[in-house]
Write a protein that holds these residues in place. Sequence first.
Motif, PDB file in Angstrom:
ATOM      1  N   ARG C 303      47.858  35.476  20.814  1.00  0.00           N
ATOM      2  CA  ARG C 303      47.968  34.109  21.353  1.00  0.00           C
ATOM      3  C   ARG C 303      49.121  33.369  20.680  1.00  0.00           C
ATOM      4  O   ARG C 303      49.846  32.618  21.335  1.00  0.00           O
ATOM      5  CB  ARG C 303      46.662  33.342  21.116  1.00  0.00           C
ATOM      6  CG  ARG C 303      45.529  33.827  21.986  1.00  0.00           C
ATOM      7  CD  ARG C 303      44.355  32.876  21.866  1.00  0.00           C
ATOM      8  NE  ARG C 303      43.111  33.540  22.241  1.00  0.00           N
ATOM      9  CZ  ARG C 303      41.902  32.998  22.094  1.00  0.00           C
ATOM     10  NH1 ARG C 303      41.773  31.790  21.556  1.00  0.00           N
ATOM     11  NH2 ARG C 303      40.831  33.652  22.475  1.00  0.00           N
ATOM     12  N   ALA C 304      49.276  33.564  19.374  1.00  0.00           N
ATOM     13  CA  ALA C 304      50.364  32.882  18.663  1.00  0.00           C
ATOM     14  C   ALA C 304      51.717  33.350  19.193  1.00  0.00           C
ATOM     15  O   ALA C 304      52.640  32.551  19.390  1.00  0.00           O
ATOM     16  CB  ALA C 304      50.249  33.142  17.164  1.00  0.00           C
ATOM     17  N   ARG C 305      51.833  34.654  19.425  1.00  0.00           N
ATOM     18  CA  ARG C 305      53.094  35.185  19.923  1.00  0.00           C
ATOM     19  C   ARG C 305      53.365  34.682  21.338  1.00  0.00           C
ATOM     20  O   ARG C 305      54.526  34.427  21.709  1.00  0.00           O
ATOM     21  CB  ARG C 305      53.075  36.714  19.896  1.00  0.00           C
ATOM     22  CG  ARG C 305      53.110  37.264  18.475  1.00  0.00           C
ATOM     23  CD  ARG C 305      52.883  38.762  18.464  1.00  0.00           C
ATOM     24  NE  ARG C 305      54.025  39.482  19.020  1.00  0.00           N
ATOM     25  CZ  ARG C 305      55.128  39.756  18.344  1.00  0.00           C
ATOM     26  NH1 ARG C 305      55.255  39.378  17.081  1.00  0.00           N
ATOM     27  NH2 ARG C 305      56.109  40.413  18.924  1.00  0.00           N
ATOM     28  N   ASP C 306      52.289  34.540  22.130  1.00  0.00           N
ATOM     29  CA  ASP C 306      52.449  33.976  23.474  1.00  0.00           C
ATOM     30  C   ASP C 306      53.015  32.573  23.408  1.00  0.00           C
ATOM     31  O   ASP C 306      53.749  32.146  24.297  1.00  0.00           O
ATOM     32  CB  ASP C 306      51.097  33.935  24.217  1.00  0.00           C
ATOM     33  CG  ASP C 306      50.687  35.323  24.703  1.00  0.00           C
ATOM     34  OD1 ASP C 306      49.485  35.518  24.999  1.00  0.00           O
ATOM     35  OD2 ASP C 306      51.564  36.191  24.788  1.00  0.00           O
ATOM     36  N   ARG C 307      52.668  31.833  22.350  1.00  0.00           N
ATOM     37  CA  ARG C 307      53.196  30.472  22.197  1.00  0.00           C
ATOM     38  C   ARG C 307      54.583  30.486  21.575  1.00  0.00           C
ATOM     39  O   ARG C 307      55.098  29.435  21.216  1.00  0.00           O
ATOM     40  CB  ARG C 307      52.264  29.663  21.283  1.00  0.00           C
ATOM     41  CG  ARG C 307      50.923  29.373  21.904  1.00  0.00           C
ATOM     42  CD  ARG C 307      50.118  28.465  20.998  1.00  0.00           C
ATOM     43  NE  ARG C 307      48.716  28.486  21.350  1.00  0.00           N
ATOM     44  CZ  ARG C 307      47.766  27.876  20.659  1.00  0.00           C
ATOM     45  NH1 ARG C 307      48.078  27.203  19.573  1.00  0.00           N
ATOM     46  NH2 ARG C 307      46.513  27.928  21.055  1.00  0.00           N
ATOM     47  N   GLY C 308      55.116  31.676  21.369  1.00  0.00           N
ATOM     48  CA  GLY C 308      56.492  31.763  20.886  1.00  0.00           C
ATOM     49  C   GLY C 308      56.630  31.804  19.377  1.00  0.00           C
ATOM     50  O   GLY C 308      57.733  31.687  18.851  1.00  0.00           O
ATOM     51  N   ARG C 309      55.560  31.986  18.665  1.00  0.00           N
ATOM     52  CA  ARG C 309      55.693  32.019  17.201  1.00  0.00           C
ATOM     53  C   ARG C 309      55.969  33.461  16.753  1.00  0.00           C
ATOM     54  O   ARG C 309      55.456  34.410  17.338  1.00  0.00           O
ATOM     55  CB  ARG C 309      54.420  31.504  16.542  1.00  0.00           C
ATOM     56  CG  ARG C 309      54.002  30.141  17.081  1.00  0.00           C
ATOM     57  CD  ARG C 309      52.984  29.522  16.196  1.00  0.00           C
ATOM     58  NE  ARG C 309      53.587  29.150  14.928  1.00  0.00           N
ATOM     59  CZ  ARG C 309      53.389  28.003  14.307  1.00  0.00           C
ATOM     60  NH1 ARG C 309      52.596  27.100  14.855  1.00  0.00           N
ATOM     61  NH2 ARG C 309      53.960  27.743  13.165  1.00  0.00           N
ATOM     62  N   ALA C 310      56.793  33.588  15.712  1.00  0.00           N
ATOM     63  CA  ALA C 310      57.110  34.919  15.192  1.00  0.00           C
ATOM     64  C   ALA C 310      56.042  35.297  14.183  1.00  0.00           C
ATOM     65  O   ALA C 310      56.152  35.070  12.982  1.00  0.00           O
ATOM     66  CB  ALA C 310      58.485  34.906  14.537  1.00  0.00           C
ATOM     67  N   VAL C 311      54.952  35.847  14.734  1.00  0.00           N
ATOM     68  CA  VAL C 311      53.833  36.220  13.862  1.00  0.00           C
ATOM     69  C   VAL C 311      53.614  37.719  13.988  1.00  0.00           C
ATOM     70  O   VAL C 311      53.595  38.263  15.088  1.00  0.00           O
ATOM     71  CB  VAL C 311      52.545  35.471  14.276  1.00  0.00           C
ATOM     72  CG1 VAL C 311      51.384  35.885  13.391  1.00  0.00           C
ATOM     73  CG2 VAL C 311      52.772  33.971  14.220  1.00  0.00           C
ATOM     74  N   GLY C 312      53.439  38.385  12.868  1.00  0.00           N
ATOM     75  CA  GLY C 312      53.205  39.828  12.875  1.00  0.00           C
ATOM     76  C   GLY C 312      51.755  40.135  12.527  1.00  0.00           C
ATOM     77  O   GLY C 312      51.025  39.295  12.003  1.00  0.00           O
ATOM     78  N   PHE C 313      51.372  41.355  12.853  1.00  0.00           N
ATOM     79  CA  PHE C 313      49.976  41.780  12.621  1.00  0.00           C
ATOM     80  C   PHE C 313      50.001  43.132  11.908  1.00  0.00           C
ATOM     81  O   PHE C 313      50.641  44.082  12.370  1.00  0.00           O
ATOM     82  CB  PHE C 313      49.258  41.872  13.966  1.00  0.00           C
ATOM     83  CG  PHE C 313      47.864  42.429  13.884  1.00  0.00           C
ATOM     84  CD1 PHE C 313      47.512  43.587  14.584  1.00  0.00           C
ATOM     85  CD2 PHE C 313      46.890  41.811  13.115  1.00  0.00           C
ATOM     86  CE1 PHE C 313      46.216  44.102  14.515  1.00  0.00           C
ATOM     87  CE2 PHE C 313      45.606  42.320  13.049  1.00  0.00           C
ATOM     88  CZ  PHE C 313      45.255  43.469  13.750  1.00  0.00           C
ATOM     89  N   LEU C 314      49.345  43.211  10.795  1.00  0.00           N
ATOM     90  CA  LEU C 314      49.238  44.464  10.053  1.00  0.00           C
ATOM     91  C   LEU C 314      47.761  44.840   9.949  1.00  0.00           C
ATOM     92  O   LEU C 314      46.972  44.129   9.327  1.00  0.00           O
ATOM     93  CB  LEU C 314      49.827  44.302   8.636  1.00  0.00           C
ATOM     94  CG  LEU C 314      49.719  45.540   7.736  1.00  0.00           C
ATOM     95  CD1 LEU C 314      50.530  46.693   8.282  1.00  0.00           C
ATOM     96  CD2 LEU C 314      50.185  45.218   6.318  1.00  0.00           C
ATOM     97  N   ARG C 315      47.394  45.963  10.610  1.00  0.00           N
ATOM     98  CA  ARG C 315      45.981  46.388  10.510  1.00  0.00           C
ATOM     99  C   ARG C 315      45.913  47.574   9.566  1.00  0.00           C
ATOM    100  O   ARG C 315      46.630  48.556   9.714  1.00  0.00           O
ATOM    101  CB  ARG C 315      45.435  46.782  11.878  1.00  0.00           C
ATOM    102  CG  ARG C 315      43.965  47.204  11.820  1.00  0.00           C
ATOM    103  CD  ARG C 315      43.374  47.230  13.215  1.00  0.00           C
ATOM    104  NE  ARG C 315      43.793  48.397  13.958  1.00  0.00           N
ATOM    105  CZ  ARG C 315      43.143  49.564  13.984  1.00  0.00           C
ATOM    106  NH1 ARG C 315      42.042  49.710  13.269  1.00  0.00           N
ATOM    107  NH2 ARG C 315      43.592  50.555  14.720  1.00  0.00           N
ATOM    108  N   LEU C 316      45.037  47.460   8.574  1.00  0.00           N
ATOM    109  CA  LEU C 316      44.863  48.551   7.617  1.00  0.00           C
ATOM    110  C   LEU C 316      43.873  49.547   8.193  1.00  0.00           C
ATOM    111  O   LEU C 316      42.713  49.229   8.377  1.00  0.00           O
ATOM    112  CB  LEU C 316      44.325  48.021   6.289  1.00  0.00           C
ATOM    113  CG  LEU C 316      45.119  46.903   5.630  1.00  0.00           C
ATOM    114  CD1 LEU C 316      44.400  46.427   4.379  1.00  0.00           C
ATOM    115  CD2 LEU C 316      46.507  47.398   5.269  1.00  0.00           C
ATOM    116  N   ILE C 317      44.375  50.741   8.493  1.00  0.00           N
ATOM    117  CA  ILE C 317      43.447  51.805   8.910  1.00  0.00           C
ATOM    118  C   ILE C 317      42.972  52.537   7.657  1.00  0.00           C
ATOM    119  O   ILE C 317      41.806  52.832   7.500  1.00  0.00           O
ATOM    120  CB  ILE C 317      44.114  52.750   9.919  1.00  0.00           C
ATOM    121  CG1 ILE C 317      44.561  51.943  11.137  1.00  0.00           C
ATOM    122  CG2 ILE C 317      43.150  53.860  10.320  1.00  0.00           C
ATOM    123  CD1 ILE C 317      45.314  52.753  12.156  1.00  0.00           C
ATOM    124  N   THR C 318      43.903  52.815   6.741  1.00  0.00           N
ATOM    125  CA  THR C 318      43.496  53.221   5.391  1.00  0.00           C
ATOM    126  C   THR C 318      43.526  51.952   4.547  1.00  0.00           C
ATOM    127  O   THR C 318      44.572  51.342   4.370  1.00  0.00           O
ATOM    128  CB  THR C 318      44.454  54.240   4.771  1.00  0.00           C
ATOM    129  OG1 THR C 318      45.782  53.782   4.937  1.00  0.00           O
ATOM    130  CG2 THR C 318      44.295  55.606   5.382  1.00  0.00           C
TER     131      THR C 318
END
Lengths: 296, 116, 390
Positions: C303-318
């Motif tokens: 949703r943040a990226r849809d609003r044009g914000r440069a936000v990244g997502f890091l999901r820890l699988i390990t």
Amino acid sequence: MIRKMRPLPPFDPAVLKAKVTRDHGLHPMDVYLKPGRIPHIWCPGCGLGVVLSCFINGLKMAGLRPQDCAMVSGIGCSGRASGYMNMDTYHTTHGRAIPFATGLKLAKPGLTVTVFSGDGDLFAIGGNHFIHAARRNIDLKVLCVNNFNYGMTGGQVGPTTPILAKTTTSPYGNREHPFNLPHMAHAAGAVYVARWTAFHARQLVVSVNETMKKKGFTFIEVIAPCPIGYGRPNKLGPGLEEMKYYREKSVICHEADPSQVGIDLSGEIIVGKFIDLDRPTFSDLYLNAPVDKDKK
Amino acid sequence: MKKFWRLPLDAGSHTIPIGEVRIIKERCKGCGFCIEFCPNKVLASSKAFNAKGYHPPEVVKEGECVNCNLCEIICPEFAIFTVLKEMRQVTREDILKYTERHSPSSGEAPDEEPWG
Amino acid sequence: MSEKAVLTGEHFFIGDVAAAEGALAAGCRFFAGYPITPATEVAERMSRRMPQVGGIYIQMEDEMASMAAILGAAWGGNKAMTSTSGPGFSLMMENIGLGMMTETPCVVINVMRGGPSTGLPTLVGQADVMQARWGSHGDYGSISLSPSSPQEMFDLTIHAFNLSERYRLPVILLTDEIVGHMSEKVVIPDPGEIKLLERRKPALNLPPEDYLPFAGGKDLVPAMANAGDGYNVHVTGLTHDEWGYPVMSDQAQERLVRRLVEKIRKNVSDIILVEQVGLEGDLEAVVVAYGCTARSAREAVERARDRGRAVGFLRLITVWPFPEELVRNLARRTGVFIVPEINYGQVALEVERCSAGLAETVGMGLMGGTLHTPEEILEAIEEFGGRARS
């Protein structure tokens, strides 16, 4: 982060090989012993060496080769026994030898798995595991070396210490009732229950041989001298005096009622084979249970 | 005191195993089990020391070991064992030695007369 | 259900059941467990399926026995697994340490719930993360995997077995009650498509007296001889040398413990798995999440990226080993890390440590029982995103 550590000392396999060449093979039973590990750490006069020797002779009598067997032990002086055997051996955590051995036996049913442990390891911290494995009749050969105290840590009171005995943590004399081990084993469901002392070496060899051939949860209690941890505080003398005491005070009474064989500090010790019966093992029941392949 | 007047009729069908005791001196920790429990009292503590400072046992009754292996089983240190040297016929001397060993003059309790 | 270990096809499973099926697909044929909410369904599924596939299910008398039994079964040559939750995980710690010290491959599933102590048995928590890394006494390397969906419960259980066989240690599948009890589509592939790793055995022509059971190879992992293979291995929890003999010396301790830790540290490039979304260039914020929280976090980031914000997502699988390098590099390109988790801040501590002061860390902690909503994570992104780097 910067890590500054000492240079790693090297490992030299040749050090052990030299010791093996010098010492291993001098005795006929060395073939069952781990090369380079004798002399063991047990005190002069300790009964564990005798029990280990009887165990090895029992294996020989049963015709078992090292690759047919595995030994699992717990923590304590008796737990060190697995380090001296020349077979696959597992020195596990305190009290957990029996569940480890359960997993090992169920994964490799062809192995004869012995649990070699002490009175504290099997009946204090390990008590719950003992009664459940006996209840399930897991095919394990349990050998309990009972020296009436926690020897490795210096001689503390344990679940089999007789009333009024002195130990480092019962300085005024033990005021707790001890377990009667054959009674417990029988009540929990063991199919073979015997008690010998380290003095009854020949009978112990025969008992070990019988348990190796028997299917199900077998239990042998071996009363052994502990001159440093138990003998000295209770004025029983060196290991030899304790052995002579066993010779004098033991009464062989096969098929005695296990509930009547409790031990006190100066009374007689009833030894013999008390229980020898048959019951389906856990594997017999579990692996032959009908399974609905379509069960949801 | 029991005394055999002659060699028993079935003496020829029995042999006495004669063993040789082998002691691994450096492994001994001086517990004394083998010395005390040998049925023929073949062993005694020696005056010599091993490297650890213990007195290993030594054979003091040569020829009396019957290869029963008890010392081998009961030694906690795997320091002693016996090997079979030979199987010997029973002789009159063996019978006499047995009766003398268990006679009242040797200080041991006499055997009960089997005739009542 | 059938006698087939791999139930190829599409299913609608809860996470716990998917994990059990994953274990069977990985070749697990020994399960020793003890019932505990919310992991009981793993045991129940195993008790039904193991006899069908010819394996063994044994319900032990407690969690300590369960852990000991799977170590024994692993040395007997089986792939073995147990499952538990917080209170049982604490009980298993001593024997997990034994598994680390003896380098025994096995899998421990911890379906986290609200803690501490008996806590919230039926509701979610994520507060066992540090315990999964440091729970047993002493130093050792550790691997923990964190699934975010029942499909991942299936896939990552197989991966956990592979890692445990490859690196010879108990691998922890660190999941939570929401993922464990939610139902979702799980696709199970053909057995031929599932890649399995087995423990490395000693070389065939190596005589048993020359085999060093605890000498690590180039990757610091020793070859493993099972019971009955004829190598007469002594396995002990005492400090031991490369022969497996107990040796009470600081030199042996130095060699052994360093190898146990570095076995994982030196192989992180092979072990670490993360999911990265939108982490290129300069970023206003990076949201770091794992497990069930990652589902809300992902939605918030989108949703943040849809609003044009440069936000990244890091999901820890390990989760362990922690991606230290990656976080350190990200800290140079962003002003703030936002770490929502259902604990007071455990992965947040790691993020803060690894960002080495180059970026701010915002720990969004819930104590347990419920999940973050995408709205509240979005609110945090709005509030803290775009902070200047220090």
